[in-house]
Design a protein around this motif. Structure first.
Motif, PDB file in Angstrom:
ATOM      1  N   HIS A  84       0.830  -1.220   0.000  1.00 27.43           N
ATOM      2  CA  HIS A  84       0.000   0.000   0.000  1.00 27.43           C
ATOM      3  C   HIS A  84       0.853   1.254   0.000  1.00 27.43           C
ATOM      4  O   HIS A  84       0.759   2.088   0.901  1.00 27.43           O
ATOM      5  CB  HIS A  84      -0.944   0.029   1.200  1.00 27.43           C
ATOM      6  CG  HIS A  84      -1.926  -1.106   1.205  1.00 27.43           C
ATOM      7  ND1 HIS A  84      -3.091  -1.088   0.502  1.00 27.43           N
ATOM      8  CD2 HIS A  84      -1.876  -2.298   1.833  1.00 27.43           C
ATOM      9  CE1 HIS A  84      -3.737  -2.229   0.678  1.00 27.43           C
ATOM     10  NE2 HIS A  84      -3.022  -2.984   1.485  1.00 27.43           N
TER      11      HIS A  84
ATOM     12  N   ASP B 148       0.647   3.997  -1.535  1.00 25.84           N
ATOM     13  CA  ASP B 148      -0.056   5.283  -1.461  1.00 25.84           C
ATOM     14  C   ASP B 148      -0.506   5.621  -0.043  1.00 25.84           C
ATOM     15  O   ASP B 148      -0.268   6.720   0.463  1.00 25.84           O
ATOM     16  CB  ASP B 148      -1.243   5.312  -2.441  1.00 25.84           C
ATOM     17  CG  ASP B 148      -2.112   4.062  -2.366  1.00 25.84           C
ATOM     18  OD1 ASP B 148      -1.678   3.060  -1.755  1.00 25.84           O
ATOM     19  OD2 ASP B 148      -3.230   4.097  -2.921  1.00 25.84           O
TER      20      ASP B 148
ATOM     21  N   GLU C 207     -10.363   2.427   4.569  1.00 26.96           N
ATOM     22  CA  GLU C 207     -10.338   2.044   3.156  1.00 26.96           C
ATOM     23  C   GLU C 207     -11.174   0.776   2.962  1.00 26.96           C
ATOM     24  O   GLU C 207     -11.967   0.674   2.027  1.00 26.96           O
ATOM     25  CB  GLU C 207      -8.878   1.804   2.737  1.00 26.96           C
ATOM     26  CG  GLU C 207      -8.684   1.317   1.311  1.00 26.96           C
ATOM     27  CD  GLU C 207      -8.773   2.433   0.290  1.00 26.96           C
ATOM     28  OE1 GLU C 207      -9.041   3.581   0.679  1.00 26.96           O
ATOM     29  OE2 GLU C 207      -8.600   2.150  -0.905  1.00 26.96           O
TER      30      GLU C 207
ATOM     31  N   ARG D 213     -14.553   0.308   0.859  1.00 33.25           N
ATOM     32  CA  ARG D 213     -14.721  -0.708  -0.171  1.00 33.25           C
ATOM     33  C   ARG D 213     -15.951  -1.572   0.100  1.00 33.25           C
ATOM     34  O   ARG D 213     -16.677  -1.943  -0.817  1.00 33.25           O
ATOM     35  CB  ARG D 213     -13.493  -1.610  -0.224  1.00 33.25           C
ATOM     36  CG  ARG D 213     -12.348  -0.976  -0.973  1.00 33.25           C
ATOM     37  CD  ARG D 213     -11.110  -1.814  -0.797  1.00 33.25           C
ATOM     38  NE  ARG D 213      -9.919  -1.071  -1.217  1.00 33.25           N
ATOM     39  CZ  ARG D 213      -9.385  -1.170  -2.419  1.00 33.25           C
ATOM     40  NH1 ARG D 213      -9.919  -1.962  -3.313  1.00 33.25           N
ATOM     41  NH2 ARG D 213      -8.323  -0.476  -2.732  1.00 33.25           N
TER      42      ARG D 213
ATOM     43  N   ARG E 181      -2.632  17.243  -5.931  1.00 28.98           N
ATOM     44  CA  ARG E 181      -3.193  16.375  -6.967  1.00 28.98           C
ATOM     45  C   ARG E 181      -2.102  15.634  -7.705  1.00 28.98           C
ATOM     46  O   ARG E 181      -2.235  14.466  -8.038  1.00 28.98           O
ATOM     47  CB  ARG E 181      -4.031  17.177  -7.955  1.00 28.98           C
ATOM     48  CG  ARG E 181      -5.264  17.800  -7.371  1.00 28.98           C
ATOM     49  CD  ARG E 181      -6.094  16.793  -6.604  1.00 28.98           C
ATOM     50  NE  ARG E 181      -7.374  17.341  -6.242  1.00 28.98           N
ATOM     51  CZ  ARG E 181      -8.534  16.948  -6.756  1.00 28.98           C
ATOM     52  NH1 ARG E 181      -8.560  15.977  -7.635  1.00 28.98           N
ATOM     53  NH2 ARG E 181      -9.656  17.503  -6.389  1.00 28.98           N
TER      54      ARG E 181
ATOM     55  N   THR F 266      -0.942  12.816  -5.459  1.00 26.01           N
ATOM     56  CA  THR F 266      -1.967  11.775  -5.348  1.00 26.01           C
ATOM     57  C   THR F 266      -2.008  10.941  -6.618  1.00 26.01           C
ATOM     58  O   THR F 266      -1.980   9.710  -6.589  1.00 26.01           O
ATOM     59  CB  THR F 266      -3.355  12.426  -5.126  1.00 26.01           C
ATOM     60  OG1 THR F 266      -3.250  13.309  -4.017  1.00 26.01           O
ATOM     61  CG2 THR F 266      -4.408  11.379  -4.865  1.00 26.01           C
ATOM     62  N   ARG F 267      -2.049  11.641  -7.742  1.00 21.17           N
ATOM     63  CA  ARG F 267      -2.114  10.969  -9.030  1.00 21.17           C
ATOM     64  C   ARG F 267      -0.870  10.101  -9.260  1.00 21.17           C
ATOM     65  O   ARG F 267      -0.969   8.978  -9.742  1.00 21.17           O
ATOM     66  CB  ARG F 267      -2.229  12.025 -10.126  1.00 21.17           C
ATOM     67  CG  ARG F 267      -2.060  11.524 -11.517  1.00 21.17           C
ATOM     68  CD  ARG F 267      -3.346  10.932 -12.047  1.00 21.17           C
ATOM     69  NE  ARG F 267      -3.319  10.973 -13.496  1.00 21.17           N
ATOM     70  CZ  ARG F 267      -4.256  11.535 -14.238  1.00 21.17           C
ATOM     71  NH1 ARG F 267      -5.297  12.058 -13.693  1.00 21.17           N
ATOM     72  NH2 ARG F 267      -4.149  11.528 -15.552  1.00 21.17           N
TER      73      ARG F 267
ATOM     74  N   LYS G 176       1.055   8.711  -7.015  1.00 20.69           N
ATOM     75  CA  LYS G 176       1.010   7.518  -6.161  1.00 20.69           C
ATOM     76  C   LYS G 176       0.058   6.475  -6.742  1.00 20.69           C
ATOM     77  O   LYS G 176       0.358   5.287  -6.759  1.00 20.69           O
ATOM     78  CB  LYS G 176       0.575   7.912  -4.737  1.00 20.69           C
ATOM     79  CG  LYS G 176       1.672   8.636  -3.980  1.00 20.69           C
ATOM     80  CD  LYS G 176       1.378   8.723  -2.504  1.00 20.69           C
ATOM     81  CE  LYS G 176       0.221   9.652  -2.206  1.00 20.69           C
ATOM     82  NZ  LYS G 176       0.077   9.920  -0.760  1.00 20.69           N
ATOM     83  N   GLN G 177      -1.084   6.962  -7.224  1.00 23.75           N
ATOM     84  CA  GLN G 177      -2.046   6.029  -7.826  1.00 23.75           C
ATOM     85  C   GLN G 177      -1.443   5.328  -9.033  1.00 23.75           C
ATOM     86  O   GLN G 177      -1.629   4.125  -9.218  1.00 23.75           O
ATOM     87  CB  GLN G 177      -3.325   6.768  -8.228  1.00 23.75           C
ATOM     88  CG  GLN G 177      -4.184   7.150  -7.031  1.00 23.75           C
ATOM     89  CD  GLN G 177      -5.242   8.190  -7.402  1.00 23.75           C
ATOM     90  OE1 GLN G 177      -5.249   8.732  -8.510  1.00 23.75           O
ATOM     91  NE2 GLN G 177      -6.137   8.472  -6.455  1.00 23.75           N
ATOM     92  N   SER G 178      -0.710   6.093  -9.858  1.00 26.64           N
ATOM     93  CA  SER G 178      -0.102   5.486 -11.044  1.00 26.64           C
ATOM     94  C   SER G 178       0.916   4.425 -10.657  1.00 26.64           C
ATOM     95  O   SER G 178       0.994   3.373 -11.284  1.00 26.64           O
ATOM     96  CB  SER G 178       0.597   6.540 -11.894  1.00 26.64           C
ATOM     97  OG  SER G 178      -0.251   7.596 -12.173  1.00 26.64           O
TER      98      SER G 178
ATOM     99  N   VAL H 276       0.959   2.642  -7.906  1.00 20.72           N
ATOM    100  CA  VAL H 276       0.244   1.484  -7.367  1.00 20.72           C
ATOM    101  C   VAL H 276      -0.421   0.704  -8.503  1.00 20.72           C
ATOM    102  O   VAL H 276      -0.340  -0.519  -8.578  1.00 20.72           O
ATOM    103  CB  VAL H 276      -0.807   1.933  -6.320  1.00 20.72           C
ATOM    104  CG1 VAL H 276      -1.700   0.771  -5.925  1.00 20.72           C
ATOM    105  CG2 VAL H 276      -0.108   2.502  -5.098  1.00 20.72           C
ATOM    106  N   ALA H 277      -1.053   1.452  -9.431  1.00 21.85           N
ATOM    107  CA  ALA H 277      -1.759   0.799 -10.532  1.00 21.85           C
ATOM    108  C   ALA H 277      -0.811   0.008 -11.419  1.00 21.85           C
ATOM    109  O   ALA H 277      -1.181  -0.998 -12.015  1.00 21.85           O
ATOM    110  CB  ALA H 277      -2.503   1.847 -11.368  1.00 21.85           C
TER     111      ALA H 277
END
Lengths: 418, 129
Positions: A28, A30, A74, A78, A152, A155-156, A158-160, A162-163
């Motif tokens: 995790h 992020d 989280e 979910r 932003r 955040t973006r 970190k998401q990338s 993780v993805a």
């Protein structure tokens, strides 16, 4: 409460290590990063009163507790969304603890933040926060952007990461070299963001130089045998040594030829020279080492006129063959002009200008103007300075270039009114 | 690198958008759709971390001109002179490349259904010469 430099240094040093421990234990990336930020904030309010016996342990405990909260909410979120109710905290733990040094964790973090799926501005922001331990507000003020933009962006990013799988491990050997290049590039970007700043925002942005140097030193500690890592640190130190001298009192750019060399930082130069020698002794030259070696020759010259131009020209020749960068060719033209005269320099500028990557670039015109002036062609020189001034997007450069245009081609006295 | 995206409209554009206005040529649904699309565009930019700021401007009749007369600032309403095109809105973006800025300007142009202008913002930084 105001943090002492010592406490601030300690927090910055512990930030990537704590994050490394958390991501290694629980994954995790992020959420762990958010948890570490909150733990850092808690530390900055309580530590000035009472420093814990084991600061690293304290941070890890607080951050872990926070991560647990974040993961629970989280999970709850979910569950509410009926998407994935089965994810539990326990799924996170994948690799056994403690077998790898914390230093390795910091290195893995650097590689994660410099993920190739991210744009350079995102890599830069994420590195400053996750590895540098800077707050979003600090990054925003250093980059002269609104805090919301940086929030932003992080955040973006970190998401990338993780993805994209973002597994917490060093890249495969075949990927390693390319990723290291990105890491070096991002640290250098942090440095140039700080270094190219002029008067108005000097204070905040000078911090970026300090941060880049800190990251450079960290990377050198982690990878002591990589000559380019040493070369990058040397290049930053030798460039930073001129910071005081490169800006005039009115914020005006002072070119290398006119700088007061007594204002250069001798301690930084000493360290830089030492590092250049250390890196070159490995006989694996690279762009950062070569740039540092060129800067070392500038640093060693008592005056601009006494610069060892033949040696600099030789280094630019190697760099030009290695780098495939027309800007390097332009710089080589300046050195060539010093050795063989402006005519030879101008011919090389002509060749560099043919590169489509330099089409319309102000530096072509600035260098050509300089060399035309050297060869006594003042009218053409002034014209080139004006074109360069029109094309640059930098206000201080524009001011400098227009001034050169005026100095080169003083306007004819106005005709008497008849 | 930062860029300013500017969009223009003739003065009548504000009237045509006006809900229920005498010159309104857009239906309520069209106006709502347009603002929703603009909102989504701004939200995308914010999410990618490329948005610095952006605003739509009020009806040009609110314009005030301030000029110096004998070294002193004097404000007056207007200009009311028939302007073919006036600035209708602007946004500042911070992007990784010029190509990306052009791409975003293209999306913006499609939204406002008119030409937009893109100009780089001057930078306070300068490289050593």
């Amino acid at each position: 409460m105001e943090l002492t430099p010592h406490l601030e240094g300690l927090l910055r040093e512990l930030a990537p290590r704590t994050l490394g421990v958390l991501v290694r234990r629980y994954g995790h990336f992020d959420l762990a990063e958010d948890a570490v930020q909150e733990a850092l904030l808690a530390a900055s309010t309580t530590w000035p009163d009472a420093l814990p016996d084991n600061p690293a342990g304290w941070l890890t405990t607080v951050a872990t507790r926070r991560l647990t909260d974040l993961l629970r909410s989280e999970q709850a979120r979910r569950r509410r969304e009926h998407t994935d109710a089965s994810r539990a905290l326990s799924t996170a733990s994948t690799s056994p603890d403690g077998h790898a040094a914390e230093e390795d964790d910091s290195l893995i973090l650097l590689f994660l933040c410099c993920h190739p799926a991210l744009t350079p501005p995102s890599q830069l922001a994420l590195t400053l926060r996750a590895v540098g331990g800077l707050s979003t507000a600090e990054i925003a003020s250093a980059l002269l952007l609104p805090e919301a933009t940086i929030t932003r962006r992080i955040t973006r990013a970190k998401q990338s990461v993780v993805a994209d799988g973002g597994r917490f491990q060093l890249p495969q050997p075949e990927e390693w070299r390319r990723r290291l290049d990105v890491v070096l590039h991002v640290i250098y970007l942090v440095f140039t963001e700080g270094h190219t700043a002029t008067a108005g925002d000097e204070l905040v942005r000078g911090d970026l130089c300090a941060e880049a140097l800190r990251l450079g030193r960290l990377l050198r500690r982690l990878l002591p045998h990589e000559p380019e890592v040493v070369g990058l640190l040397a290049q930053m130190l030798l460039t930073d040594a001129r910071r005081e001298a490169r800006t005039g009192q009115d914020g005006r750019l002072v070119p290398l030829a006119e700088q007061d060399r007594a204002r250069w930082d001798r301690a930084a130069i000493g360290e830089g020279l030492h590092l250049v020698a250390e890196a070159l002794a490995r006989h694996r030259p690279g762009p950062y080492q070569l740039q540092a070696a060129i800067n070392a020759l500038h640093a060693e010259a008592a005056t601009y006129q006494e610069t060892d131009w033949p040696q600099i020209l030789a280094l630019y020749g190697v760099l030009d063959a290695l780098a495939d960068d027309p800007v390097v060719t332009l710089n080589r033209a300046v050195a060539l002009a010093q050795v063989e005269g402006p005519h030879a320099g101008l011919q090389l500028v002509q060749r560099a200008a043919a590169d489509p990557r330099l089409a319309g670039h102000h530096r072509v015109h600035a260098v050509r103007a300089h060399l035309l002036r050297e060869s006594g062609r003042s009218t053409e020189a002034a014209q080139e300075y004006r074109i360069a001034a029109q094309r640059t997007l930098s206000t201080p450069e524009r001011t400098y270039l227009l001034r050169q245009a005026a100095l080169t081609d003083p306007p004819a006295p106005s005709a008497p009114v008849s | 690198m930062k860029y300013m995206i500017m969009t223009f409209g003739d003065e009548a554009a504000w009237d045509t958008l006006g809900l229920g206005g005498t010159n309104a040529t857009w239906s309520e649904e069209e106006v709502a759709e347009h603002f929703a699309a603009m909102g989504a565009f701004y939200a995308d930019l914010a999410a990618s971390g490329e948005m610095v700021t952006g605003f739509g401007l009020a009806d040009p009749s609110h314009t005030v001109t301030v000029e110096l007369r004998d070294g002193r600032p004097v404000a007056s309403d207007g200009p009311y002179a028939e302007a073919k095109e006036v600035l209708a809105g602007f946004g500042i973006i911070d992007v990784a490349s010029h190509d990306r800025a052009v791409e975003l300007a293209g999306r913006f142009a499609a939204l406002v259904q008119t030409r937009v202008e893109l100009r780089p913002v001057m930078d306070g930084a300068g490289s050593e010469l």
